[in-house]
Design a protein around this motif. Sequence first.
Motif, PDB file in Angstrom:
ATOM      1  N   GLY A 105      -2.674   2.676  -1.205  1.00  0.00           N
ATOM      2  CA  GLY A 105      -4.022   2.127  -1.043  1.00  0.00           C
ATOM      3  C   GLY A 105      -4.677   2.558   0.259  1.00  0.00           C
ATOM      4  N   TRP A 106      -5.683   1.791   0.644  1.00  0.00           N
ATOM      5  CA  TRP A 106      -6.511   2.161   1.798  1.00  0.00           C
ATOM      6  C   TRP A 106      -5.697   2.236   3.079  1.00  0.00           C
ATOM      7  N   ILE A 107      -4.879   1.226   3.320  1.00  0.00           N
ATOM      8  CA  ILE A 107      -4.178   1.217   4.617  1.00  0.00           C
ATOM      9  C   ILE A 107      -3.057   2.255   4.643  1.00  0.00           C
ATOM     10  N   ALA A 108      -2.418   2.484   3.497  1.00  0.00           N
ATOM     11  CA  ALA A 108      -1.372   3.515   3.451  1.00  0.00           C
ATOM     12  C   ALA A 108      -1.991   4.871   3.816  1.00  0.00           C
ATOM     13  N   GLY A 159       6.021   5.877  -2.246  1.00  0.00           N
ATOM     14  CA  GLY A 159       6.362   5.154  -3.472  1.00  0.00           C
ATOM     15  C   GLY A 159       5.193   4.305  -3.928  1.00  0.00           C
ATOM     16  N   SER A 160       5.047   4.220  -5.239  1.00  0.00           N
ATOM     17  CA  SER A 160       3.963   3.450  -5.837  1.00  0.00           C
ATOM     18  C   SER A 160       4.489   2.829  -7.120  1.00  0.00           C
ATOM     19  N   ARG A 161       3.743   1.841  -7.640  1.00  0.00           N
ATOM     20  CA  ARG A 161       4.099   1.307  -8.956  1.00  0.00           C
ATOM     21  C   ARG A 161       3.804   2.346 -10.027  1.00  0.00           C
ATOM     22  N   GLU A 219       2.066   8.550 -11.156  1.00  0.00           N
ATOM     23  CA  GLU A 219       0.898   9.438 -11.017  1.00  0.00           C
ATOM     24  C   GLU A 219       0.217   9.216  -9.668  1.00  0.00           C
ATOM     25  N   ARG A 220       0.012   7.944  -9.323  1.00  0.00           N
ATOM     26  CA  ARG A 220      -0.661   7.673  -8.042  1.00  0.00           C
ATOM     27  C   ARG A 220       0.201   8.173  -6.883  1.00  0.00           C
ATOM     28  N   SER A 221       1.496   7.996  -7.016  1.00  0.00           N
ATOM     29  CA  SER A 221       2.405   8.416  -5.960  1.00  0.00           C
ATOM     30  C   SER A 221       2.366   9.940  -5.794  1.00  0.00           C
ATOM     31  N   SER A 280       8.464   4.053  -8.207  1.00  0.00           N
ATOM     32  CA  SER A 280       8.700   2.622  -7.941  1.00  0.00           C
ATOM     33  C   SER A 280       9.004   2.467  -6.458  1.00  0.00           C
ATOM     34  N   TYR A 281       8.755   1.264  -5.966  1.00  0.00           N
ATOM     35  CA  TYR A 281       9.033   1.005  -4.552  1.00  0.00           C
ATOM     36  C   TYR A 281      10.547   1.045  -4.291  1.00  0.00           C
ATOM     37  N   SER A 282      11.314   0.526  -5.265  1.00  0.00           N
ATOM     38  CA  SER A 282      12.771   0.473  -5.063  1.00  0.00           C
ATOM     39  C   SER A 282      13.358   1.874  -4.949  1.00  0.00           C
ATOM     40  N   ALA A 328       3.603  -8.941  -1.867  1.00  0.00           N
ATOM     41  CA  ALA A 328       4.813  -8.128  -2.060  1.00  0.00           C
ATOM     42  C   ALA A 328       5.563  -7.868  -0.749  1.00  0.00           C
ATOM     43  N   HIS A 329       5.007  -8.301   0.366  1.00  0.00           N
ATOM     44  CA  HIS A 329       5.615  -7.958   1.659  1.00  0.00           C
ATOM     45  C   HIS A 329       7.031  -8.507   1.789  1.00  0.00           C
ATOM     46  N   LYS A 330       7.192  -9.794   1.478  1.00  0.00           N
ATOM     47  CA  LYS A 330       8.507 -10.419   1.670  1.00  0.00           C
ATOM     48  C   LYS A 330       9.585  -9.687   0.853  1.00  0.00           C
ATOM     49  N   LEU A 364      -5.562 -14.789   6.491  1.00  0.00           N
ATOM     50  CA  LEU A 364      -4.429 -13.867   6.367  1.00  0.00           C
ATOM     51  C   LEU A 364      -4.840 -12.429   6.624  1.00  0.00           C
ATOM     52  N   ASP A 365      -6.048 -12.082   6.231  1.00  0.00           N
ATOM     53  CA  ASP A 365      -6.422 -10.673   6.339  1.00  0.00           C
ATOM     54  C   ASP A 365      -7.022 -10.317   7.698  1.00  0.00           C
ATOM     55  N   LEU A 366      -7.906 -11.166   8.216  1.00  0.00           N
ATOM     56  CA  LEU A 366      -8.614 -10.844   9.456  1.00  0.00           C
ATOM     57  C   LEU A 366      -8.295 -11.822  10.589  1.00  0.00           C
ATOM     58  N   GLY A 394      -5.410   4.715  15.268  1.00  0.00           N
ATOM     59  CA  GLY A 394      -4.579   3.941  16.197  1.00  0.00           C
ATOM     60  C   GLY A 394      -3.388   3.271  15.528  1.00  0.00           C
ATOM     61  N   LEU A 395      -3.365   3.244  14.201  1.00  0.00           N
ATOM     62  CA  LEU A 395      -2.182   2.728  13.494  1.00  0.00           C
ATOM     63  C   LEU A 395      -0.942   3.540  13.854  1.00  0.00           C
ATOM     64  N   SER A 396      -1.166   4.777  14.316  1.00  0.00           N
ATOM     65  CA  SER A 396      -0.038   5.663  14.614  1.00  0.00           C
ATOM     66  C   SER A 396       0.802   5.151  15.789  1.00  0.00           C
TER      67      SER A 396
HETATM   68  N1  LIG Z   1      -3.925  -2.873   9.812  1.00  0.00           N
HETATM   69  C1  LIG Z   1      -5.141  -2.820   9.280  1.00  0.00           C
HETATM   70  O1  LIG Z   1      -6.109  -2.482   9.948  1.00  0.00           O
HETATM   71  C2  LIG Z   1      -5.310  -3.146   7.840  1.00  0.00           C
HETATM   72  C3  LIG Z   1      -6.511  -2.807   7.192  1.00  0.00           C
HETATM   73  C4  LIG Z   1      -6.619  -3.053   5.827  1.00  0.00           C
HETATM   74  C5  LIG Z   1      -5.572  -3.645   5.152  1.00  0.00           C
HETATM   75  N2  LIG Z   1      -4.441  -3.990   5.808  1.00  0.00           N
HETATM   76  C6  LIG Z   1      -3.326  -4.645   5.109  1.00  0.00           C
HETATM   77  O2  LIG Z   1      -2.721  -3.697   4.260  1.00  0.00           O
HETATM   78  C7  LIG Z   1      -2.310  -4.307   3.046  1.00  0.00           C
HETATM   79  C8  LIG Z   1      -2.918  -3.533   1.884  1.00  0.00           C
HETATM   80  O3  LIG Z   1      -4.317  -3.526   2.021  1.00  0.00           O
HETATM   81  P1  LIG Z   1      -5.221  -2.319   1.463  1.00  0.00           P
HETATM   82  O4  LIG Z   1      -6.557  -2.492   2.076  1.00  0.00           O
HETATM   83  O5  LIG Z   1      -4.531  -1.038   1.622  1.00  0.00           O
HETATM   84  O6  LIG Z   1      -5.319  -2.698  -0.068  1.00  0.00           O
HETATM   85  P2  LIG Z   1      -5.616  -1.714  -1.304  1.00  0.00           P
HETATM   86  O7  LIG Z   1      -6.431  -0.561  -0.876  1.00  0.00           O
HETATM   87  O8  LIG Z   1      -6.103  -2.588  -2.387  1.00  0.00           O
HETATM   88  O9  LIG Z   1      -4.181  -1.141  -1.683  1.00  0.00           O
HETATM   89  C9  LIG Z   1      -3.130  -2.027  -1.955  1.00  0.00           C
HETATM   90  C10 LIG Z   1      -1.927  -1.279  -2.427  1.00  0.00           C
HETATM   91  O10 LIG Z   1      -0.926  -2.270  -2.700  1.00  0.00           O
HETATM   92  C11 LIG Z   1      -0.169  -1.886  -3.817  1.00  0.00           C
HETATM   93  N3  LIG Z   1       0.036  -3.058  -4.675  1.00  0.00           N
HETATM   94  C12 LIG Z   1       1.236  -3.611  -4.971  1.00  0.00           C
HETATM   95  N4  LIG Z   1       1.105  -4.678  -5.747  1.00  0.00           N
HETATM   96  C13 LIG Z   1      -0.218  -4.791  -6.003  1.00  0.00           C
HETATM   97  C14 LIG Z   1      -0.966  -5.683  -6.802  1.00  0.00           C
HETATM   98  N5  LIG Z   1      -0.386  -6.670  -7.500  1.00  0.00           N
HETATM   99  N6  LIG Z   1      -2.297  -5.490  -6.862  1.00  0.00           N
HETATM  100  C15 LIG Z   1      -2.895  -4.512  -6.161  1.00  0.00           C
HETATM  101  N7  LIG Z   1      -2.227  -3.630  -5.398  1.00  0.00           N
HETATM  102  C16 LIG Z   1      -0.891  -3.775  -5.329  1.00  0.00           C
HETATM  103  C17 LIG Z   1      -0.925  -0.775  -4.502  1.00  0.00           C
HETATM  104  O11 LIG Z   1      -0.141   0.372  -4.412  1.00  0.00           O
HETATM  105  P3  LIG Z   1       0.306   1.156  -5.724  1.00  0.00           P
HETATM  106  O12 LIG Z   1      -0.775   0.901  -6.729  1.00  0.00           O
HETATM  107  O13 LIG Z   1       0.376   2.532  -5.289  1.00  0.00           O
HETATM  108  O14 LIG Z   1       1.630   0.585  -6.120  1.00  0.00           O
HETATM  109  C18 LIG Z   1      -2.172  -0.547  -3.733  1.00  0.00           C
HETATM  110  O15 LIG Z   1      -2.408   0.798  -3.518  1.00  0.00           O
HETATM  111  C19 LIG Z   1      -2.712  -5.770   3.147  1.00  0.00           C
HETATM  112  O16 LIG Z   1      -1.620  -6.515   3.605  1.00  0.00           O
HETATM  113  C20 LIG Z   1      -3.804  -5.769   4.199  1.00  0.00           C
HETATM  114  O17 LIG Z   1      -3.932  -6.981   4.921  1.00  0.00           O
HETATM  115  C21 LIG Z   1      -4.284  -3.736   7.132  1.00  0.00           C
END
Ligand SMILES: NC(=O)c1ccc[n+]([C@@H]2O[C@H](COP(=O)([O-])OP(=O)(O)OC[C@H]3O[C@@H](n4cnc5c(N)ncnc54)[C@H](OP(=O)(O)O)[C@@H]3O)[C@@H](O)[C@H]2O)c1
Length: 348
Positions: free
Chosen positions: A29-32, A51-53, A56-58, A73-75, A94-96, A193-195, A302-304
């Motif tokens: 996703g976005w943060i990855a 890894g992704s669910r 194709e996305r992976s 898969s993540y595992s 899914a973090h825990k 939780l998010d901000l 800066g995540l780096s």
């Molecule tokens: N540090 C920062 O600045 C920052 C900024 C934004 C977000 N975050 C954190 O990063 C995490 C992900 O946020 P994001 O913005 O990257 O979200 P996102 O773009 O929606 O991506 C979430 C990813 O989580 C995976 N996922 C696993 N189970 C899921 C489910 N049931 N529904 C949806 N996605 C699921 C998906 O990966 P696959 O589909 O590939 O499996 C998806 O690509 C959150 O904990 C958020 O708080 C941090």
Amino acid sequence: MTEIDDLQHAGVFRPAGEPSLRWGVLGTGWIAEQFVAGTLRHTPQRIVAVGSRSAERSAAFAAQHGIERSHGSYSALIEDPGVEALYVGVTAEAHKGLALEAIAAGKPVLVEKPFALTAAEAAEVRDAARSAGVLAMEAMWTRYLPQSDAIRLLCEQGALGDIELVSADHGQAIAHDPASRLLRPDLGGGALLDLGVYPLALASELLGTPVSVVAAGNVLESGVDGTVAMLLSYDGSTARALLSTSISTRTPTEAVIAGTAARIELEGPFFVPTGFILAGPAFGEEPILRWRDQSGIAMHEGLSYQATALARFAGEGRTESPLHGLDESVAILSTIEAVRAQLTPYAT
Ligand SMILES: NC(=O)c1ccc[n+]([C@@H]2O[C@H](COP(=O)([O-])OP(=O)(O)OC[C@H]3O[C@@H](n4cnc5c(N)ncnc54)[C@H](OP(=O)(O)O)[C@@H]3O)[C@@H](O)[C@H]2O)c1
């Protein structure tokens, strides 16, 4: 006005010189995306698998970033023998489970914020990490930015006197898409939780764990918190933290650390590489010093720094971050729970 160069280089987490680990990234996703791009661009850390669910996305993510291997898969990623360290960049529910899997596999793990959905979940991960002796770290990336080192140094030097007030806000207008994960309680949505973790983590670093929390705010129809104001008090101290967060409106995203001798004003957004001034108590005077990040590592690149920090801590044989231990991740989630208990359901 004083410009200080020595603090410009106070950042202890320099990309070079730390072990270059082979990382696996969970999520596409976005943060990855941001983590991978920043880490590959600014550090010698290697990202060897994703890894992704979805296979194709992976595969698409791997192709886009030149990553050697992709898993459906993540595992499978966690078990990949070529992966030495893991970054959990998926939604919070899914973090825990993924952190526990990483720990069981004996691999250092960097877990996106929020570390878990609840304090109890976070404590489970903490306890597993401690009993396995595996490094687990919340990806509270702000803590590892150069400005945070500079501020820690100023605080250690007593430049502020006693800290009396920390004020910080993090509000973004991001709750308007009904499909957003931010509106879904099951995915760890909501402002807190998010901000809200950012201002809470700043106050926690400077003042510790609060003994009392007074909060007001609303819960949106979907069940997540929308806009929240918080007042935190501390044991044996007159210090207070005044914090706010919102997923319904953009706020300045600034922070002030006010001490009896001087204050630091962080420019918004305070949680990304930014700048600050150190100012004395008198009105109308020039700041004592002005600090600006000149690393060229901007915004979410800066995540780096946190990848470098994990590599250093792993190389040192640590099992927790000395700057943000797991007790602190648990405590911040406890504070969030105390705040949430005071919110008004469905208030407009
Ligand atoms: N540090 C920062 O600045 C920052 C900024 C934004 C977000 N975050 C954190 O990063 C995490 C992900 O946020 P994001 O913005 O990257 O979200 P996102 O773009 O929606 O991506 C979430 C990813 O989580 C995976 N996922 C696993 N189970 C899921 C489910 N049931 N529904 C949806 N996605 C699921 C998906 O990966 P696959 O589909 O590939 O499996 C998806 O690509 C959150 O904990 C958020 O708080 C941090």
